[in-house]
Design a protein around this motif. Structure first.
Motif, PDB file in Angstrom:
ATOM      1  N   GLY A 214     -12.811   6.258   5.208  1.00 57.74           N
ATOM      2  CA  GLY A 214     -12.678   6.441   3.765  1.00 57.74           C
ATOM      3  C   GLY A 214     -11.249   6.380   3.283  1.00 57.74           C
ATOM      4  O   GLY A 214     -10.910   6.901   2.222  1.00 57.74           O
ATOM      5  N   ALA A 215     -10.379   5.725   4.074  1.00 52.84           N
ATOM      6  CA  ALA A 215      -8.974   5.567   3.702  1.00 52.84           C
ATOM      7  C   ALA A 215      -8.733   4.128   3.251  1.00 52.84           C
ATOM      8  O   ALA A 215      -9.643   3.284   3.278  1.00 52.84           O
ATOM      9  CB  ALA A 215      -8.079   5.933   4.880  1.00 52.84           C
ATOM     10  N   TYR A 216      -7.490   3.836   2.858  1.00 57.81           N
ATOM     11  CA  TYR A 216      -7.153   2.532   2.300  1.00 57.81           C
ATOM     12  C   TYR A 216      -5.933   1.953   3.020  1.00 57.81           C
ATOM     13  O   TYR A 216      -5.160   2.673   3.645  1.00 57.81           O
ATOM     14  CB  TYR A 216      -6.835   2.649   0.798  1.00 57.81           C
ATOM     15  CG  TYR A 216      -7.909   3.351   0.009  1.00 57.81           C
ATOM     16  CD1 TYR A 216      -8.960   2.645  -0.565  1.00 57.81           C
ATOM     17  CD2 TYR A 216      -7.873   4.739  -0.164  1.00 57.81           C
ATOM     18  CE1 TYR A 216      -9.955   3.290  -1.294  1.00 57.81           C
ATOM     19  CE2 TYR A 216      -8.860   5.393  -0.887  1.00 57.81           C
ATOM     20  CZ  TYR A 216      -9.907   4.664  -1.451  1.00 57.81           C
ATOM     21  OH  TYR A 216     -10.879   5.302  -2.165  1.00 57.81           O
ATOM     22  N   HIS A 217      -5.765   0.633   2.921  1.00 65.51           N
ATOM     23  CA  HIS A 217      -4.617  -0.002   3.564  1.00 65.51           C
ATOM     24  C   HIS A 217      -4.133  -1.182   2.727  1.00 65.51           C
ATOM     25  O   HIS A 217      -4.913  -1.824   2.010  1.00 65.51           O
ATOM     26  CB  HIS A 217      -4.978  -0.487   4.974  1.00 65.51           C
ATOM     27  CG  HIS A 217      -6.177  -1.414   5.023  1.00 65.51           C
ATOM     28  ND1 HIS A 217      -6.098  -2.761   4.748  1.00 65.51           N
ATOM     29  CD2 HIS A 217      -7.476  -1.161   5.315  1.00 65.51           C
ATOM     30  CE1 HIS A 217      -7.295  -3.311   4.880  1.00 65.51           C
ATOM     31  NE2 HIS A 217      -8.155  -2.361   5.214  1.00 65.51           N
ATOM     32  N   ILE A 218      -2.840  -1.425   2.815  1.00 65.23           N
ATOM     33  CA  ILE A 218      -2.230  -2.604   2.200  1.00 65.23           C
ATOM     34  C   ILE A 218      -1.500  -3.367   3.297  1.00 65.23           C
ATOM     35  O   ILE A 218      -0.663  -2.806   4.010  1.00 65.23           O
ATOM     36  CB  ILE A 218      -1.238  -2.235   1.087  1.00 65.23           C
ATOM     37  CG1 ILE A 218      -1.957  -1.557  -0.070  1.00 65.23           C
ATOM     38  CG2 ILE A 218      -0.496  -3.483   0.582  1.00 65.23           C
ATOM     39  CD1 ILE A 218      -1.037  -1.098  -1.182  1.00 65.23           C
ATOM     40  N   SER A 219      -1.848  -4.633   3.460  1.00 59.75           N
ATOM     41  CA  SER A 219      -1.214  -5.459   4.491  1.00 59.75           C
ATOM     42  C   SER A 219      -1.359  -6.921   4.106  1.00 59.75           C
ATOM     43  O   SER A 219      -2.354  -7.317   3.490  1.00 59.75           O
ATOM     44  CB  SER A 219      -1.880  -5.220   5.852  1.00 59.75           C
ATOM     45  OG  SER A 219      -1.381  -6.122   6.829  1.00 59.75           O
TER      46      SER A 219
END
Length: 247
Positions: A214-219
């Protein structure tokens, strides 16, 4: 533009003068075990040697360092005594000084990103830096082999933009892989955390793990990556089986 070591240390020197008094340095030194008893050579003398008095402290002889110290501070110490003070506790103390300075800088800019605190619990930024060492250190810190150097150090740093706290600080060999280290930090994934990392940490398994929690990422995506959007209304065969090509 190539900066000299003096130019690189100047911002640190200015922050030290602005934010950390000799009393604060002494308190940190006692916490890290660098100062255990009263002596002439204290925390402020170590910082003076490593920041103000000698920009080439790693290659300057002990005799010269003792001369610089006596001339600038009046503290007289023999070379062997100084050599013994460059120990693991001194390293931990200097690491904590740098961490405290960076933390204060991050806190000073906290209001800029305060708007995101209602959306994310943490904004976790992870990055690394690598620099070369003299070849004599290759038995402890093997380099990546660039520029004909066999020794190198890599520093991994992850911090939370919202709280200004450091989550991971790691010093290892220059040849170590960013992606492998990035995977080890995911043991502390929390819901609504935002992870920001560059392509050196790109791993589809890690990204799936972040998503599942339930977390987020930017890549950025690697050039050979393909992305798909799930079709909420796929086609079905008459027997009710979904047509996979329409998913």
């Amino acid at each position: 533009m190539n900066l000299s070591i003096l130019d690189e240390l100047q911002p640190i020197a200015e922050e030290l003068q602005r934010r950390m008094s000799p009393h604060v340095l002494e308190h940190l030194a006692k916490e890290k075990g660098f100062v255990q008893r009263k002596s002439k050579y204290q925390a402020k003398e170590l910082v003076a040697l490593c920041v103000w008095l000698s920009q080439q402290v790693a290659s300057t002889s002990l005799t010269q360092l003792c001369s610089y110290l006596e001339a600038s501070t009046g503290v007289l110490i023999i070379p062997e005594g100084l050599n013994q003070r460059f120990n693991a506790s001194a390293v931990q103390f200097l690491e904590q000084v740098l961490a405290n300075l960076l933390t204060q800088r991050i806190y000073s800019a906290k209001e800029i990103i305060h708007q995101y605190s209602t959306t994310f619990k943490h904004i976790r930024v992870l990055d690394s830096t690598t620099f070369q060492l003299p070849d004599t250190f290759s038995s402890h810190y093997q380099g990546s082999g660039g520029s004909s150097h066999t020794a190198g150090v890599k520093i991994q740093l992850e911090y939370d933009l919202l709280s200004g706290k450091f989550l991971h600080v790691y010093v290892g060999e220059g040849r170590e892989n960013d992606k492998a280290f990035g995977s080890t930090t995911l043991q502390t994934i929390r819901s609504k955390d935002l992870y920001i990392r560059d392509l050196g940490y790109f791993d589809l398994h890690d990204l799936q793990g972040i998503h599942d929690k339930g977390a987020y990422h930017i890549s950025r995506l690697k050039l050979n990556s393909r992305t798909y959007r799930k079709n909420e209304k796929p086609d079905y065969f008459q027997n009710g089986t979904v047509k996979k090509g329409t998913l």
